[in-house]
Motif scaffolding. Structure first.
Motif, mmCIF file in Angstrom:
data_model
loop_
_atom_site.group_PDB
_atom_site.id
_atom_site.type_symbol
_atom_site.label_atom_id
_atom_site.label_comp_id
_atom_site.label_asym_id
_atom_site.label_seq_id
_atom_site.Cartn_x
_atom_site.Cartn_y
_atom_site.Cartn_z
ATOM 1 N N THR A 109 -12.226 0.865 -2.504
ATOM 2 C CA THR A 109 -13.204 -0.227 -2.367
ATOM 3 C C THR A 109 -14.358 -0.029 -3.349
ATOM 4 N N ASP A 122 -15.979 11.792 -2.229
ATOM 5 C CA ASP A 122 -15.283 10.506 -2.110
ATOM 6 C C ASP A 122 -15.115 9.843 -3.483
ATOM 7 N N GLY A 154 -1.036 8.215 -1.668
ATOM 8 C CA GLY A 154 -0.968 9.110 -2.822
ATOM 9 C C GLY A 154 0.076 10.194 -2.605
ATOM 10 N N PHE A 205 -15.035 5.032 2.760
ATOM 11 C CA PHE A 205 -13.945 4.108 3.090
ATOM 12 C C PHE A 205 -12.622 4.741 2.710
ATOM 13 N N SER A 206 -11.529 4.090 3.089
ATOM 14 C CA SER A 206 -10.192 4.616 2.775
ATOM 15 C C SER A 206 -9.460 3.615 1.879
ATOM 16 N N THR A 207 -8.366 4.063 1.320
ATOM 17 C CA THR A 207 -7.576 3.125 0.520
ATOM 18 C C THR A 207 -6.801 2.156 1.426
ATOM 19 N N LYS A 252 0.850 -1.205 0.000
ATOM 20 C CA LYS A 252 0.000 0.000 0.000
ATOM 21 C C LYS A 252 0.881 1.248 0.000
ATOM 22 N N ASN A 296 -16.472 2.290 -2.753
ATOM 23 C CA ASN A 296 -17.533 2.830 -1.898
ATOM 24 C C ASN A 296 -17.095 4.081 -1.167
ATOM 25 N N PRO A 297 -17.947 5.126 -1.184
ATOM 26 C CA PRO A 297 -17.661 6.314 -0.379
ATOM 27 C C PRO A 297 -17.592 5.945 1.109
ATOM 28 N N GLY A 333 -12.212 11.349 -4.916
ATOM 29 C CA GLY A 333 -11.005 10.766 -4.310
ATOM 30 C C GLY A 333 -10.657 9.438 -4.961
ATOM 31 N N MET A 334 -11.672 8.619 -5.190
ATOM 32 C CA MET A 334 -11.418 7.303 -5.803
ATOM 33 C C MET A 334 -10.898 7.459 -7.230
ATOM 34 N N GLY A 390 -3.109 5.195 -2.801
ATOM 35 C CA GLY A 390 -4.067 6.181 -2.305
ATOM 36 C C GLY A 390 -4.270 7.288 -3.321
ATOM 37 N N GLY A 391 -4.961 8.315 -2.884
ATOM 38 C CA GLY A 391 -5.261 9.423 -3.797
ATOM 39 C C GLY A 391 -5.090 10.783 -3.136
ATOM 40 N N GLY A 392 -4.467 10.767 -1.956
ATOM 41 C CA GLY A 392 -4.349 11.995 -1.159
ATOM 42 C C GLY A 392 -3.559 13.110 -1.833
ATOM 43 N N ARG A 429 -8.828 14.428 -1.305
ATOM 44 C CA ARG A 429 -9.271 13.695 -0.114
ATOM 45 C C ARG A 429 -10.727 14.071 0.097
ATOM 46 N N GLY A 430 -11.592 13.059 0.098
ATOM 47 C CA GLY A 430 -13.028 13.306 0.178
ATOM 48 C C GLY A 430 -13.421 14.102 1.405
HETATM 49 N N1 UDP Z 1 -11.961 6.817 -1.063
HETATM 50 C C1 UDP Z 1 -13.252 6.339 -0.886
HETATM 51 N N2 UDP Z 1 -13.454 4.996 -0.764
HETATM 52 C C2 UDP Z 1 -12.448 4.096 -0.798
HETATM 53 C C3 UDP Z 1 -11.129 4.583 -0.950
HETATM 54 C C4 UDP Z 1 -10.915 5.942 -1.087
HETATM 55 O O1 UDP Z 1 -14.211 7.113 -0.846
HETATM 56 O O2 UDP Z 1 -12.697 2.883 -0.711
HETATM 57 C C5 UDP Z 1 -11.748 8.258 -1.310
HETATM 58 C C6 UDP Z 1 -11.734 9.108 -0.056
HETATM 59 O O3 UDP Z 1 -12.348 10.336 -0.372
HETATM 60 C C7 UDP Z 1 -10.264 9.332 0.198
HETATM 61 C C8 UDP Z 1 -9.711 9.415 -1.207
HETATM 62 O O4 UDP Z 1 -10.481 8.462 -1.939
HETATM 63 O O5 UDP Z 1 -9.997 10.516 0.907
HETATM 64 C C9 UDP Z 1 -8.245 9.088 -1.350
HETATM 65 O O6 UDP Z 1 -7.915 7.935 -0.628
HETATM 66 P P1 UDP Z 1 -7.021 7.972 0.705
HETATM 67 O O7 UDP Z 1 -7.324 9.203 1.494
HETATM 68 O O8 UDP Z 1 -7.177 6.676 1.401
HETATM 69 O O9 UDP Z 1 -5.564 8.104 0.063
HETATM 70 P P2 UDP Z 1 -4.129 8.197 0.778
HETATM 71 O O10 UDP Z 1 -4.278 8.962 2.061
HETATM 72 O O11 UDP Z 1 -3.665 6.804 1.017
HETATM 73 O O12 UDP Z 1 -3.297 8.891 -0.254
#
Ligand code: UDP
Length: 251
Positions: A149, A88, A29, A154-156, A26, A151-152, A91-92, A67-69, A73-74
């Motif tokens: 996932t 969200d 982003g 949730f996190s990566t 993992k 789905n809104p 973000g995905m 990730g997508g940060g 970030r949603g």
């Molecule tokens: N996200 C979501 N559902 C998921 C995974 C991600 O809605 O199953 C959205 C959520 O808005 C999140 C964004 O995608 O803030 C980016 O993912 P994440 O924050 O986990 O990324 P990282 O912090 O690892 O870069």
């Protein structure tokens, strides 16, 4: 978990005997953004591709969740007034951009990859179908799981644990910018204590900010070992896959 036959086959192919023959890595982003903390930094992408390539060369099967940060970030957009569900989804979509970028650098190095998305967008990537993902891994393709996932809310991190369980990975490795898990943020607190190993329970009880609760709970319920390590240390992922002590092992 890869079957004994699969591990033996890797040995016959010239691969090493590995502690963790199938791994889910993992990456956040933000790690792809480098200094500017937004967008994509080509030198960071190349660095990650190098780290992944040396793992693949051992014969290990590799799944990636990004990730997508570095893009959206949603929760952050929602706090600024945007509808959370829409934010969200944005973000995905950001994770898909990152996945395609990583696919590009990996393929330029001659590595075989597939991007699979949890939200269908078949013009650019395959939909996530577990059996197909397993077939790709068996064929030594790197599978990049994108769109979280699907789905809104949730996190990566949760997506990474879900995929790790579904592909029966032997370990999930969370790449961070610190050496592992500490009692406090080592960048802010010089007295922060480093944990070479820790239980899932203690991570939750001490509210250590490693992964969100949903993700850690999924690890615990499925006894999936989690290694938290510093991706900026070249070779850290390779050493972890070989079973050397690196970072923090949560089990
Ligand atoms: N996200 C979501 N559902 C998921 C995974 C991600 O809605 O199953 C959205 C959520 O808005 C999140 C964004 O995608 O803030 C980016 O993912 P994440 O924050 O986990 O990324 P990282 O912090 O690892 O870069």
């Amino acid at each position: 978990m890869a079957s004994t036959a699969e591990v033996d086959a890797q040995r016959l192919d010239g691969g090493e005997a590995l502690r963790y023959p199938r791994v889910l890595l993992k990456l956040s982003g933000e790690a792809l953004a480098g200094e500017q903390r937004f967008g994509l930094d080509p030198s960071r992408l190349t660095f990650f591709a190098e780290q992944i390539e040396e793992v693949v060369e051992t014969g290990a099967e590799v799944g990636l969740v990004i990730g997508g940060g570095n893009i959206v970030r949603g929760a952050q957009l929602a706090s600024m007034g945007m509808d959370r569900v829409g934010a969200d989804y944005m973000g995905m979509l950001g994770t898909v951009i990152n996945a395609l970028a990583l696919q590009d650098v990996l393929e330029k190095r001659g590595l075989d990859t597939r991007v699979m998305t949890a939200i269908r967008m078949e013009e650019l990537a395959e939909p996530y179908i577990r059996r197909r993902a397993l077939a790709h891994l068996d064929n030594n393709r790197i599978v990049i799981f994108a769109a979280g996932t699907g789905n809104p809310y949730f996190s990566t991190d949760t997506a990474a644990v879900l995929r790790a369980i579904q592909i029966q990975a032997d370990v999930i490795i969370k790449a961070t910018s610190v050496d592992g898990i500490y009692s406090a943020d080592p960048k802010k607190d010089p007295n922060a204590k480093f944990y070479p190993t820790i239980s899932y329970r203690d991570v939750m009880l001490e509210e250590l900010r490693v992964m969100d609760h949903t993700a850690i709970t999924l690890c615990k319920e499925n006894t999936l070992p989690l290694i938290v390590l510093n991706i900026n240390q070249p070779g850290a992922v390779l050493r972890a896959v070989r079973g050397e002590r690196v970072g923090t092992l949560v089990s």
